[in-house]
Scaffold this active site. Structure first.
Site, PDB file in Angstrom:
ATOM      1  CB  SER A   1      29.951  52.818  42.646  1.00 11.24           C
ATOM      2  OG  SER A   1      30.288  52.089  43.809  1.00 11.24           O
TER       3      SER A   1
ATOM      4  CB  SER B   1      30.518  50.681  47.052  1.00 15.52           C
ATOM      5  OG  SER B   1      31.477  50.013  46.283  1.00 15.52           O
TER       6      SER B   1
ATOM      7  CB  THR C   1      36.564  53.364  42.666  1.00 14.88           C
ATOM      8  OG1 THR C   1      36.446  52.554  41.494  1.00 14.88           O
ATOM      9  CG2 THR C   1      35.783  54.651  42.494  1.00 14.88           C
TER      10      THR C   1
ATOM     11  CE  LYS D   1      40.280  50.515  42.705  1.00 17.28           C
ATOM     12  NZ  LYS D   1      40.035  49.094  42.364  1.00 17.28           N
TER      13      LYS D   1
ATOM     14  N   GLY E   1      46.002  48.889  34.450  1.00  9.87           N
ATOM     15  CA  GLY E   1      45.742  49.891  35.485  1.00  9.87           C
ATOM     16  C   GLY E   1      45.808  49.323  36.883  1.00  9.87           C
TER      17      GLY E   1
ATOM     18  CG  LEU F   1      38.113  42.852  38.142  1.00  6.08           C
ATOM     19  CD1 LEU F   1      38.579  41.535  37.541  1.00  6.08           C
ATOM     20  CD2 LEU F   1      39.294  43.785  38.348  1.00  6.08           C
TER      21      LEU F   1
ATOM     22  CE1 TYR G   1      29.159  47.334  40.749  1.00  2.00           C
ATOM     23  CE2 TYR G   1      31.495  46.809  40.828  1.00  2.00           C
ATOM     24  CZ  TYR G   1      30.446  47.668  41.106  1.00  2.00           C
ATOM     25  OH  TYR G   1      30.704  48.876  41.723  1.00  2.00           O
TER      26      TYR G   1
ATOM     27  N   GLY H   1      32.041  40.695  38.272  1.00  2.00           N
ATOM     28  CA  GLY H   1      32.815  41.154  39.413  1.00  2.00           C
ATOM     29  C   GLY H   1      32.041  41.396  40.692  1.00  2.00           C
TER      30      GLY H   1
END
Length: 260
Positions: A21, A23, A69, A73, A141, A219, A221, A242
């Site tokens: 990730s 983020s 994530t 989810k 999903g 999606l 990245y 993504g």
């Protein structure tokens, strides 16, 4: 939030695994650029249980919200006090706002789905460019559900693709024909296949059916150019990863967390 509140505020990400990730890096850079003392941390949970969720918010009294994530989810929804319209339609949550009283006690956990907005605005230029307003969405999903909702909001006819058929609107990869690819020129990889470190993997799509009229959005990245993207671009298709979706949904999450 007041400057004093922001200086003590933490946000985060739950899921498993989180090594891929970006983020945390995105938010850390954003806060540094804006000279904000807010912070963002990864909270890798081996299992999502009421006890794990309770411990997370109890041990971190400055935590005001977190992103969700894979694979949580959908699993997290029964533990929330409310969900917004997008999350309800999608059946998945990627953002949770923690409401606390003046003593720091948690009063509510509210779920949202900012993936819908993030993907909708990222894919909009492709939708506007496509000759036919149809899309094939690979995967079934939580992420794919947000993609379907976003495309539906943009007026796109969606057919989902999976390894097994279980409804009229879901076909198998073997059921993809040249005519279907032509009437549904948008191809969206909403699976995690190809994510680092398994960078050589890609969905079992019949890439030989693609041409320059197709527009393909992954999606994933990390890596920036996935195997899916390489195979699509080799056939002349326009491709996109993504990362823009990640940034857009992250900013939408931050706006929710900061909102009174």
């Amino acid at each position: 939030m007041t400057p004093q509140e922001l200086s003590k505020t933490t946000y985060g990400l739950i899921g498993r695994p989180l090594g891929h990730s970006k983020s945390k890096a995105f938010f850390t850079a954003l806060f540094a650029e804006n000279h904000s003392r807010e912070s963002y941390d990864n909270f890798e949970l081996q299992a999502l249980t009421p006890e794990a969720l309770y411990s997370l918010v109890l041990i971190n009294p400055c935590l005001r919200g977190f992103n969700v994530t894979a694979p949580y989810k959908e699993e997290i929804m029964p533990y929330l006090d409310s969900v917004d319209t997008n999350a309800a339609h999608v059946g998945a949550v990627n953002t949770v706002k923690i409401e606390r009283d003046s003593t720091g006690r948690v009063t509510a956990l509210r779920g949202f789905n900012t993936d819908v907005e993030g993907f909708r605005e990222s894919v909009r230029p492709m939708v506007e460019k496509a000759a036919a307003k149809g899309a094939l969405v690979l995967g079934t999903g939580g992420a794919s559900k947000a993609v379907v909702e976003a495309l539906t909001q943009l007026g796109v006819d969606v057919i989902r693709v999976s390894r097994s058929k279980n409804s009229d609107r879901i076909i198998t990869y073997g059921g993809i024909s040249a005519d279907l690819v032509k009437t549904h020129p948008l191809i969206i990889n909403a699976t995690p296949i190809g994510t680092f470190p398994a960078v050589g993997n890609c969905p079992p799509f019949p890439y030989e059916l693609l041409d320059e009229s197709n527009l393909c959005h992954d999606l994933v990245y990390n890596p920036a150019e996935t195997e899916f993207m390489k195979r699509c671009s080799a056939r002349g298709a326009e491709v996109k990863n993504g990362l823009e979706m990640l940034h857009r949904q992250a900013l939408a999450s931050l706006e929710l967390w900061r909102r009174k």
